[in-house]
Design an enzyme around this catalytic site. Structure first.
Site, PDB file in Angstrom:
ATOM      1  N   ASP A   1       0.838  -1.203   0.000  1.00 26.71           N
ATOM      2  CA  ASP A   1       0.000   0.000   0.000  1.00 26.71           C
ATOM      3  C   ASP A   1       0.873   1.254   0.000  1.00 26.71           C
ATOM      4  O   ASP A   1       1.550   1.541   0.987  1.00 26.71           O
ATOM      5  CB  ASP A   1      -0.897  -0.018   1.247  1.00 26.71           C
ATOM      6  CG  ASP A   1      -1.826   1.178   1.314  1.00 26.71           C
ATOM      7  OD1 ASP A   1      -2.998   1.023   0.943  1.00 26.71           O
ATOM      8  OD2 ASP A   1      -1.372   2.271   1.720  1.00 26.71           O
TER       9      ASP A   1
ATOM     10  N   TYR B   1       3.218   9.858  -0.686  1.00 23.65           N
ATOM     11  CA  TYR B   1       4.339   9.283   0.068  1.00 23.65           C
ATOM     12  C   TYR B   1       5.668   9.513  -0.657  1.00 23.65           C
ATOM     13  O   TYR B   1       6.727   9.422  -0.037  1.00 23.65           O
ATOM     14  CB  TYR B   1       4.188   7.765   0.278  1.00 23.65           C
ATOM     15  CG  TYR B   1       2.969   7.292   1.029  1.00 23.65           C
ATOM     16  CD1 TYR B   1       2.113   8.166   1.678  1.00 23.65           C
ATOM     17  CD2 TYR B   1       2.664   5.934   1.090  1.00 23.65           C
ATOM     18  CE1 TYR B   1       0.987   7.709   2.354  1.00 23.65           C
ATOM     19  CE2 TYR B   1       1.550   5.464   1.767  1.00 23.65           C
ATOM     20  CZ  TYR B   1       0.714   6.354   2.389  1.00 23.65           C
ATOM     21  OH  TYR B   1      -0.390   5.879   3.051  1.00 23.65           O
TER      22      TYR B   1
ATOM     23  N   LYS C   1      -2.716   5.896  -4.072  1.00 19.30           N
ATOM     24  CA  LYS C   1      -3.780   6.839  -3.703  1.00 19.30           C
ATOM     25  C   LYS C   1      -3.616   8.145  -4.454  1.00 19.30           C
ATOM     26  O   LYS C   1      -2.497   8.661  -4.579  1.00 19.30           O
ATOM     27  CB  LYS C   1      -3.742   7.116  -2.194  1.00 19.30           C
ATOM     28  CG  LYS C   1      -3.686   5.850  -1.361  1.00 19.30           C
ATOM     29  CD  LYS C   1      -3.771   6.103   0.119  1.00 19.30           C
ATOM     30  CE  LYS C   1      -3.449   4.831   0.866  1.00 19.30           C
ATOM     31  NZ  LYS C   1      -1.989   4.572   1.000  1.00 19.30           N
TER      32      LYS C   1
ATOM     33  N   HIS D   1      -7.238   9.991  -1.522  1.00 14.52           N
ATOM     34  CA  HIS D   1      -6.519   9.928  -0.244  1.00 14.52           C
ATOM     35  C   HIS D   1      -7.263  10.618   0.905  1.00 14.52           C
ATOM     36  O   HIS D   1      -7.188  10.180   2.047  1.00 14.52           O
ATOM     37  CB  HIS D   1      -5.117  10.517  -0.422  1.00 14.52           C
ATOM     38  CG  HIS D   1      -4.109   9.949   0.512  1.00 14.52           C
ATOM     39  ND1 HIS D   1      -2.780   9.897   0.221  1.00 14.52           N
ATOM     40  CD2 HIS D   1      -4.226   9.407   1.745  1.00 14.52           C
ATOM     41  CE1 HIS D   1      -2.124   9.349   1.238  1.00 14.52           C
ATOM     42  NE2 HIS D   1      -2.985   9.045   2.172  1.00 14.52           N
TER      43      HIS D   1
END
Ligand code: A2P
Length: 276
Positions: free
Chosen positions: A53, A58, A83, A113
């Protein structure tokens, strides 16, 4: 469970769109792009994880992609989630960038998100991403019940997942029950409270009498509550430990004791303090 059942081996759930999602994932939030992220994903795949994930926000999709390729596993054997960063304009266009970084032709799950700009703002673009075949399933994250209802009101393809902060201490029972009734599977992020819940006395007591670790108890609790669970670690032995959760069960008594740790008042909200 209302809409989405477990598969025969008990390791995955069947989503309402027919796709299957492995119950245990490695989450890579706050893992820096580069060797640290590549190692974590590699160790997870070696330990038997089949679900990773990540997210556009990120900044580590490139590392996830490299580790996947280096693993030698077939693309269809690993469930991959990313996401949509809702501060950006078009989910379908942003997915193309993610696919390039990940080095894959499609992701298994693509989720909004957080509901920035309103809960329905991104949904048309998410459906386009799905229609193009580049995202097999679509869903949301950090959406409360009223947000989910808004999306269901406009959706041709309804969200099949809602990823939220969830643990015995954040036992959002109202949100869980409402999502289950609507065929939306919950995923638990920060299932260890980003590490904070591991030192809890009651969790430690249950772990001790079972001969397990606090992390395993917390992960197992999420599984027995029907959630997909995404513990994060960058340490090989912890990644392995967190996967040893399919060979024991928490009793009804232990589950009830853990349920009692909730500090949200069984809320139907996704977060106490939204950041957007
Ligand atoms: P690290 O990444 O240094 O191993 P959450 O999944 O709730 O976000 O929690 C992640 C945090 O918990 C990280 O700080 C991680 O540290 C730590 N952690 C993950 N698994 C374990 C474990 N089995 N034992 C102890 N700490 C763990």
């Amino acid at each position: 469970m209302a809409a989405a059942e477990l598969t025969d081996d008990g390791r995955a759930r069947v989503l309402t769109d027919g796709n299957q999602i492995p119950l245990l994932a490695l989450g890579v939030w706050q893992v820096p792009d580069g060797p640290e992220c590549e190692d974590a994903v590699r160790w997870a795949l070696e330990a038997g994880y089949r679900h990773i994930d990540t997210a556009q926000s990120y900044g580590n999709e490139g590392s996830v992609g490299r580790a996947l390729r280096d693993s030698g596993l077939s693309r269809q054997d690993v469930f991959l989630t990313t996401k949509f960063h809702p501060g950006r304009r078009d989910p379908a266009a942003e997915l193309q960038r993610s696919l390039e970084l990940l080095g894959v032709e499609s992701v298994d799950l693509y989720i909004v998100h957080w509901p920035q700009g309103g809960p329905t703002r991104a949904w048309e673009g998410m459906q386009r991403a799905r229609d193009s075949g580049h995202a097999r399933s679509i869903g949301v994250s950090n959406f409360g019940v009223s947000d989910i209802e808004a999306v269901l009101g406009v959706a041709d393809a309804p969200p099949v997942i809602n990823q939220v902060q969830f643990s015995p201490f954040e036992f959002r029972r109202g949100l869980l029950e409402s999502c289950e009734r609507r065929g939306v599977v919950l995923e638990a992020y920060s299932p260890l409270g980003t590490g904070r819940h591991l030192g809890d006395r009651q969790v430690a007591g249950i772990a001790e009498h079972l001969g397990r670790t606090p992390a395993q108890v917390l992960i197992r609790w999420s599984l027995q509550r029907g959630l997909v669970v995404l513990p994060k670690s960058t340490h090989r032995e912890r990644i392995e430990e967190n996967a040893q959760v399919f060979d024991f069960e928490l009793s009804d008594e232990d589950m009830t004791a853990l349920d009692g740790l909730d500090r949200t008042g069984a809320t139907d909200r996704a977060l106490e303090r939204p950041w957007w």
